[in-house]
Design a protein around this motif. Structure first.
Motif, PDB file in Angstrom:
ATOM      1  N   LYS A  51       0.829  -1.205   0.000  1.00 28.19           N
ATOM      2  CA  LYS A  51       0.000   0.000   0.000  1.00 28.19           C
ATOM      3  C   LYS A  51       0.864   1.256   0.000  1.00 28.19           C
ATOM      4  CE  LYS A  51      -4.446  -0.304   0.097  1.00 28.19           C
ATOM      5  NZ  LYS A  51      -5.182   0.127  -1.077  1.00 28.19           N
ATOM      6  N   THR A  52       1.953   1.232   0.764  1.00 29.53           N
ATOM      7  CA  THR A  52       2.867   2.369   0.811  1.00 29.53           C
ATOM      8  C   THR A  52       3.531   2.582  -0.540  1.00 29.53           C
ATOM      9  OG1 THR A  52       3.294   1.902   3.136  1.00 29.53           O
ATOM     10  CG2 THR A  52       4.864   3.334   2.001  1.00 29.53           C
ATOM     11  N   LEU A  53       3.957   1.490  -1.171  1.00 28.93           N
ATOM     12  CA  LEU A  53       4.562   1.600  -2.500  1.00 28.93           C
ATOM     13  C   LEU A  53       3.562   2.154  -3.511  1.00 28.93           C
ATOM     14  CD1 LEU A  53       6.639  -1.696  -2.703  1.00 28.93           C
ATOM     15  CD2 LEU A  53       7.501   0.635  -2.470  1.00 28.93           C
ATOM     16  N   GLU A  54       2.320   1.701  -3.410  1.00 29.99           N
ATOM     17  CA  GLU A  54       1.292   2.199  -4.325  1.00 29.99           C
ATOM     18  C   GLU A  54       1.065   3.693  -4.116  1.00 29.99           C
ATOM     19  OE1 GLU A  54      -3.246   1.296  -5.809  1.00 29.99           O
ATOM     20  OE2 GLU A  54      -2.543   0.367  -3.960  1.00 29.99           O
ATOM     21  N   ARG A  55       0.998   4.122  -2.868  1.00 29.98           N
ATOM     22  CA  ARG A  55       0.824   5.542  -2.576  1.00 29.98           C
ATOM     23  C   ARG A  55       1.991   6.367  -3.123  1.00 29.98           C
ATOM     24  NH1 ARG A  55       0.180   5.265   3.075  1.00 29.98           N
ATOM     25  NH2 ARG A  55      -1.319   3.603   2.935  1.00 29.98           N
ATOM     26  N   LEU A  56       3.208   5.852  -2.959  1.00 25.71           N
ATOM     27  CA  LEU A  56       4.381   6.554  -3.486  1.00 25.71           C
ATOM     28  C   LEU A  56       4.324   6.669  -5.007  1.00 25.71           C
ATOM     29  CD1 LEU A  56       7.269   5.132  -1.283  1.00 25.71           C
ATOM     30  CD2 LEU A  56       6.511   7.508  -1.424  1.00 25.71           C
ATOM     31  N   LEU A  57       3.917   5.599  -5.666  1.00 23.30           N
ATOM     32  CA  LEU A  57       3.798   5.642  -7.131  1.00 23.30           C
ATOM     33  C   LEU A  57       2.725   6.635  -7.566  1.00 23.30           C
ATOM     34  CD1 LEU A  57       4.118   1.909  -8.229  1.00 23.30           C
ATOM     35  CD2 LEU A  57       5.702   3.773  -8.703  1.00 23.30           C
ATOM     36  N   ASN A  58       1.589   6.629  -6.872  1.00 22.99           N
ATOM     37  CA  ASN A  58       0.514   7.555  -7.225  1.00 22.99           C
ATOM     38  C   ASN A  58       0.944   8.998  -7.051  1.00 22.99           C
ATOM     39  OD1 ASN A  58      -1.451   5.708  -8.025  1.00 22.99           O
ATOM     40  ND2 ASN A  58      -2.192   5.428  -5.937  1.00 22.99           N
ATOM     41  N   TRP A  59       1.656   9.296  -5.961  1.00 24.84           N
ATOM     42  CA  TRP A  59       2.047  10.664  -5.667  1.00 24.84           C
ATOM     43  C   TRP A  59       3.305  11.094  -6.401  1.00 24.84           C
ATOM     44  CZ3 TRP A  59      -0.880  14.338  -3.916  1.00 24.84           C
ATOM     45  CH2 TRP A  59      -2.009  13.992  -3.176  1.00 24.84           C
ATOM     46  N   SER A  60       4.020  10.181  -6.998  1.00 27.81           N
ATOM     47  CA  SER A  60       5.216  10.579  -7.755  1.00 27.81           C
ATOM     48  C   SER A  60       4.929  10.509  -9.246  1.00 27.81           C
ATOM     49  CB  SER A  60       6.410   9.708  -7.371  1.00 27.81           C
ATOM     50  OG  SER A  60       6.125   8.336  -7.633  1.00 27.81           O
ATOM     51  N   SER A  61       4.978   9.322  -9.801  1.00 24.47           N
ATOM     52  CA  SER A  61       4.814   9.226 -11.254  1.00 24.47           C
ATOM     53  C   SER A  61       3.384   9.526 -11.688  1.00 24.47           C
ATOM     54  CB  SER A  61       5.267   7.851 -11.755  1.00 24.47           C
ATOM     55  OG  SER A  61       4.427   6.835 -11.269  1.00 24.47           O
ATOM     56  N   GLY A  62       2.406   9.155 -10.894  1.00 20.56           N
ATOM     57  CA  GLY A  62       1.016   9.438 -11.256  1.00 20.56           C
ATOM     58  C   GLY A  62       0.721  10.926 -11.281  1.00 20.56           C
ATOM     59  N   LEU A  63       1.149  11.623 -10.260  1.00 17.27           N
ATOM     60  CA  LEU A  63       0.928  13.068 -10.198  1.00 17.27           C
ATOM     61  C   LEU A  63       1.705  13.778 -11.302  1.00 17.27           C
ATOM     62  CD1 LEU A  63      -0.428  15.379  -8.680  1.00 17.27           C
ATOM     63  CD2 LEU A  63       1.591  15.476  -7.200  1.00 17.27           C
ATOM     64  N   MET A  64       2.919  13.326 -11.555  1.00 16.81           N
ATOM     65  CA  MET A  64       3.732  13.927 -12.608  1.00 16.81           C
ATOM     66  C   MET A  64       3.053  13.760 -13.976  1.00 16.81           C
ATOM     67  SD  MET A  64       7.690  13.102 -13.646  1.00 16.81           S
ATOM     68  CE  MET A  64       7.428  11.424 -13.241  1.00 16.81           C
ATOM     69  N   ALA A  65       2.562  12.554 -14.263  1.00 15.56           N
ATOM     70  CA  ALA A  65       1.891  12.308 -15.537  1.00 15.56           C
ATOM     71  C   ALA A  65       0.601  13.130 -15.639  1.00 15.56           C
ATOM     72  CB  ALA A  65       1.593  10.819 -15.700  1.00 15.56           C
ATOM     73  N   ALA A  66      -0.139  13.221 -14.546  1.00 15.93           N
ATOM     74  CA  ALA A  66      -1.387  13.982 -14.554  1.00 15.93           C
ATOM     75  C   ALA A  66      -1.121  15.470 -14.781  1.00 15.93           C
ATOM     76  CB  ALA A  66      -2.141  13.768 -13.243  1.00 15.93           C
ATOM     77  N   MET A  67      -0.104  16.009 -14.125  1.00 21.70           N
ATOM     78  CA  MET A  67       0.218  17.430 -14.306  1.00 21.70           C
ATOM     79  C   MET A  67       0.682  17.705 -15.732  1.00 21.70           C
ATOM     80  SD  MET A  67       1.832  18.599 -10.602  1.00 21.70           S
ATOM     81  CE  MET A  67       3.460  18.410 -11.185  1.00 21.70           C
ATOM     82  N   ALA A  68       1.449  16.781 -16.312  1.00 15.05           N
ATOM     83  CA  ALA A  68       1.905  16.967 -17.689  1.00 15.05           C
ATOM     84  C   ALA A  68       0.725  16.932 -18.655  1.00 15.05           C
ATOM     85  CB  ALA A  68       2.931  15.898 -18.053  1.00 15.05           C
TER      86      ALA A  68
END
Length: 169
Positions: free
Chosen positions: A3-20
């Motif tokens: 769950k922690t790894l998933e949260r980290l992925l969502n807040w790092s690469s997911g947020l980056m992709a969404a902002m782009a």
């Protein structure tokens, strides 16, 4: 831990992709409006869109792998015995980890070459090496996601994703 790894992925690469992707939306709106009403487009708009698309695509790769949302060829799954499916899934994740790690290494050599030659974009004069380094890092992150699933099989119930290995679809 997953769950922690998933949260980290969502807040790092997911947020980056969404902002782009959000930036591409606004850039396109401004560019089209400028062409329509002012007969002038955004200078370097195509280059910015290309770089942002790299961020969207490569930023989403770790999340797609984490959620097992990639394209799956499962025509032969009906013929594979249940006891073999877990081993098959681990082997597929190991092969994917190796492939993504190899692509990360190749992109690293390309980034080094871009930096060495001082390659830049045509209109905006932006250096290409940071973009290639980002691509390499996100490919490596995707390889690490697959390595995690070699050791620990993914569980769909953990985040409401699609059916996983050994589960009915």
């Amino acid at each position: 831990m997953l769950k922690t790894l998933e949260r980290l992925l969502n807040w790092s690469s997911g947020l980056m992709a969404a902002m782009a992707l959000f930036a591409i939306m606004w850039l396109t709106l401004i560019d089209v409006s400028g062409r329509k009403f002012l007969n002038n487009s955004v200078p370097g708009g195509l280059e910015m869109t290309e770089i942002l698309m790299v961020i969207v695509i490569f930023g989403a790769l770790p999340l797609v792998s984490w959620r097992s949302e990639h394209v799956v060829f499962d025509t032969l799954d009906a013929f594979i015995p249940d006891w073999l499916k877990g081993l098959q899934a681990r082997m597929v994740h190991l092969i994917c980890a190796g492939a993504f790690a190899m692509m990360a290494w190749l992109m690293t050599t390309r980034a080094e070459r871009f930096a060495e030659y001082g390659d830049i974009t045509v209109h905006l004069q932006l250096p290409l090496s940071p973009v290639a380094w980002l691509m390499s890092g996100l490919l490596l992150l995707t390889a690490l996601v697959h390595l995690v699933f070699v050791a620990v099989p993914p569980v769909a119930a953990a985040h409401g994703g699609p059916a996983r290995e050994g589960e009915p679809s």
